[in-house]
Enzyme design. Sequence first.
Site, PDB file in Angstrom:
ATOM      1  N   ASP A  42      31.771  41.339  33.985  1.00 57.17           N
ATOM      2  CA  ASP A  42      31.099  40.762  35.152  1.00 57.17           C
ATOM      3  C   ASP A  42      29.777  40.169  34.676  1.00 57.17           C
ATOM      4  OD1 ASP A  42      31.626  41.438  38.422  1.00 57.17           O
ATOM      5  OD2 ASP A  42      29.647  40.633  37.894  1.00 57.17           O
ATOM      6  N   ASP A  64      29.655  35.939  31.629  1.00 62.23           N
ATOM      7  CA  ASP A  64      29.516  34.887  32.645  1.00 62.23           C
ATOM      8  C   ASP A  64      30.697  33.941  32.463  1.00 62.23           C
ATOM      9  OD1 ASP A  64      28.966  32.622  34.132  1.00 62.23           O
ATOM     10  OD2 ASP A  64      26.842  32.546  33.579  1.00 62.23           O
ATOM     11  N   VAL A  65      31.578  33.885  33.450  1.00 62.11           N
ATOM     12  CA  VAL A  65      32.836  33.145  33.265  1.00 62.11           C
ATOM     13  C   VAL A  65      32.636  31.639  33.120  1.00 62.11           C
ATOM     14  CG1 VAL A  65      34.217  34.894  34.454  1.00 62.11           C
ATOM     15  CG2 VAL A  65      33.308  32.936  35.762  1.00 62.11           C
ATOM     16  N   TYR A 156      34.685  25.249  47.938  1.00 62.86           N
ATOM     17  CA  TYR A 156      35.427  26.447  47.542  1.00 62.86           C
ATOM     18  C   TYR A 156      36.929  26.177  47.569  1.00 62.86           C
ATOM     19  CZ  TYR A 156      37.069  31.306  47.851  1.00 62.86           C
ATOM     20  OH  TYR A 156      37.712  32.495  47.638  1.00 62.86           O
ATOM     21  N   LYS A 160      39.690  26.218  44.432  1.00 62.17           N
ATOM     22  CA  LYS A 160      40.863  27.102  44.395  1.00 62.17           C
ATOM     23  C   LYS A 160      42.162  26.292  44.315  1.00 62.17           C
ATOM     24  CE  LYS A 160      38.720  31.095  44.502  1.00 62.17           C
ATOM     25  NZ  LYS A 160      38.819  32.066  43.408  1.00 62.17           N
ATOM     26  N   THR A 193      35.187  42.218  51.486  1.00 55.45           N
ATOM     27  CA  THR A 193      34.465  42.521  50.240  1.00 55.45           C
ATOM     28  C   THR A 193      33.032  41.988  50.378  1.00 55.45           C
ATOM     29  OG1 THR A 193      34.772  40.432  49.052  1.00 55.45           O
ATOM     30  CG2 THR A 193      36.609  42.000  48.948  1.00 55.45           C
TER      31      THR A 193
HETATM   32  P1  NAI Z   1      32.816  39.841  45.270  1.00 58.64           P
HETATM   33  O1  NAI Z   1      31.615  39.029  45.512  1.00 58.64           O
HETATM   34  O2  NAI Z   1      32.922  41.199  45.886  1.00 58.64           O
HETATM   35  O3  NAI Z   1      33.087  39.996  43.707  1.00 58.64           O
HETATM   36  C1  NAI Z   1      32.986  38.900  42.848  1.00 58.64           C
HETATM   37  C2  NAI Z   1      32.452  39.387  41.517  1.00 58.64           C
HETATM   38  O4  NAI Z   1      32.396  38.259  40.642  1.00 58.64           O
HETATM   39  C3  NAI Z   1      31.045  39.963  41.603  1.00 58.64           C
HETATM   40  O5  NAI Z   1      30.975  41.217  40.963  1.00 58.64           O
HETATM   41  C4  NAI Z   1      30.181  38.926  40.894  1.00 58.64           C
HETATM   42  O6  NAI Z   1      29.060  39.500  40.218  1.00 58.64           O
HETATM   43  C5  NAI Z   1      31.182  38.338  39.931  1.00 58.64           C
HETATM   44  N1  NAI Z   1      30.782  37.001  39.468  1.00 58.64           N
HETATM   45  C6  NAI Z   1      30.270  35.984  40.200  1.00 58.64           C
HETATM   46  N2  NAI Z   1      29.987  34.946  39.418  1.00 58.64           N
HETATM   47  C7  NAI Z   1      30.339  35.302  38.162  1.00 58.64           C
HETATM   48  C8  NAI Z   1      30.284  34.667  36.897  1.00 58.64           C
HETATM   49  N3  NAI Z   1      29.768  33.434  36.754  1.00 58.64           N
HETATM   50  N4  NAI Z   1      30.746  35.339  35.816  1.00 58.64           N
HETATM   51  C9  NAI Z   1      31.249  36.575  35.941  1.00 58.64           C
HETATM   52  N5  NAI Z   1      31.293  37.256  37.093  1.00 58.64           N
HETATM   53  C10 NAI Z   1      30.847  36.619  38.190  1.00 58.64           C
HETATM   54  O7  NAI Z   1      34.036  38.932  45.768  1.00 58.64           O
HETATM   55  P2  NAI Z   1      35.603  39.229  45.933  1.00 58.64           P
HETATM   56  O8  NAI Z   1      35.926  39.079  47.363  1.00 58.64           O
HETATM   57  O9  NAI Z   1      35.992  40.444  45.220  1.00 58.64           O
HETATM   58  O10 NAI Z   1      36.195  37.953  45.203  1.00 58.64           O
HETATM   59  C11 NAI Z   1      37.019  38.055  44.047  1.00 58.64           C
HETATM   60  C12 NAI Z   1      37.850  36.806  43.947  1.00 58.64           C
HETATM   61  O11 NAI Z   1      38.719  36.733  45.085  1.00 58.64           O
HETATM   62  C13 NAI Z   1      37.028  35.507  43.959  1.00 58.64           C
HETATM   63  O12 NAI Z   1      37.589  34.605  43.041  1.00 58.64           O
HETATM   64  C14 NAI Z   1      37.202  35.009  45.380  1.00 58.64           C
HETATM   65  O13 NAI Z   1      37.052  33.637  45.469  1.00 58.64           O
HETATM   66  C15 NAI Z   1      38.617  35.456  45.667  1.00 58.64           C
HETATM   67  N6  NAI Z   1      38.957  35.514  47.081  1.00 58.64           N
HETATM   68  C16 NAI Z   1      38.329  36.407  47.914  1.00 58.64           C
HETATM   69  C17 NAI Z   1      38.650  36.426  49.256  1.00 58.64           C
HETATM   70  C18 NAI Z   1      38.008  37.372  50.214  1.00 58.64           C
HETATM   71  O14 NAI Z   1      38.252  37.223  51.426  1.00 58.64           O
HETATM   72  N7  NAI Z   1      37.214  38.335  49.771  1.00 58.64           N
HETATM   73  C19 NAI Z   1      39.637  35.503  49.817  1.00 58.64           C
HETATM   74  C20 NAI Z   1      40.247  34.631  48.853  1.00 58.64           C
HETATM   75  C21 NAI Z   1      39.898  34.651  47.535  1.00 58.64           C
END
Ligand code: NAI
Length: 257
Positions: A42, A64-65, A156, A160, A193
Amino acid sequence: MQSKGVMRLAAKRVLITGAASGIGLACARVMAEHGAHVLGCDIDDAALSVVAGEAGMAASMRLDVAEEPDWAAGAAWARREFGGLDAIIHSAGIGVGGDLTTLSLESWRRQQAVNLDGSFLAVKHMLPLLREGGGGSITLIASVTGLRGSAVFAPYAASKAGVVALMRSAARASAAAGDGVRVNAIAPGVIATPIFGRMEGVNAAATDPVATAARLVPLGRAGQPEDIAHAAAYLASDEASYVTGIVLPVDGGLLMS
Ligand code: NAI
């Protein structure tokens, strides 16, 4: 421990991005319960170090991705510490919205840099590692918005949609190469989340998963991160050995609405 006594991922080495929070964190926990050796990554290494032990991660590192040198370091780390990898779950992402007529190019590019460039770099740097081991699985976390579009989250949704096309392209290339690597995506709907508190460029109404789900989702409620993690565990497992190039919606019916 996982409840059904089925170790779907026994001894599999799985790298998970975005592992400090939400879906990535749930994937780490669920996959470790299924016997996987989880390498959590992360950008927020402080948050990651707090949850890594409790979630059963075997190791964790800051990555950092959007930064290619970080991926090169991650691949070297996985090779050195674990002798390779069997699966990747690429969950790291951010959510940028806004009106397309006023959105800054800078915001648009930041969105693409993390979600789309990040996914490209994941495939670029992790595929060779999987090939070295004779095959494996890549799962990209896309979104239902990448399939439906979104009036509120256009940058966004576009990122995706790109992830979906990248996934299908990589799946086709691996199948053609016969390298034993499967590539799939999961399209979550509205999942409760912390991402909802981190959205950029949208008004408060769009940042409440419970209200959003009540309005849009046929099942009438938001999903939980574990709903996505169970799908991710399946796609990474040998039970999915005939599954490649799919987008698996886990969305309470959102795509049919
Ligand atoms: P979250 O915000 O809880 O977790 C995302 C994590 O990614 C965080 O720990 C953050 O620090 C990390 N992150 C952000 N930028 C980064 C980078 N440049 N390098 C490395 N790590 C980085 O969000 P969530 O909900 O767990 O999202 C996970 C995935 O699911 C994302 O790709 C999001 O777009 C996708 N998603 C989520 C939905 C939702 O409703 N929660 C719906 C559809 C897709």
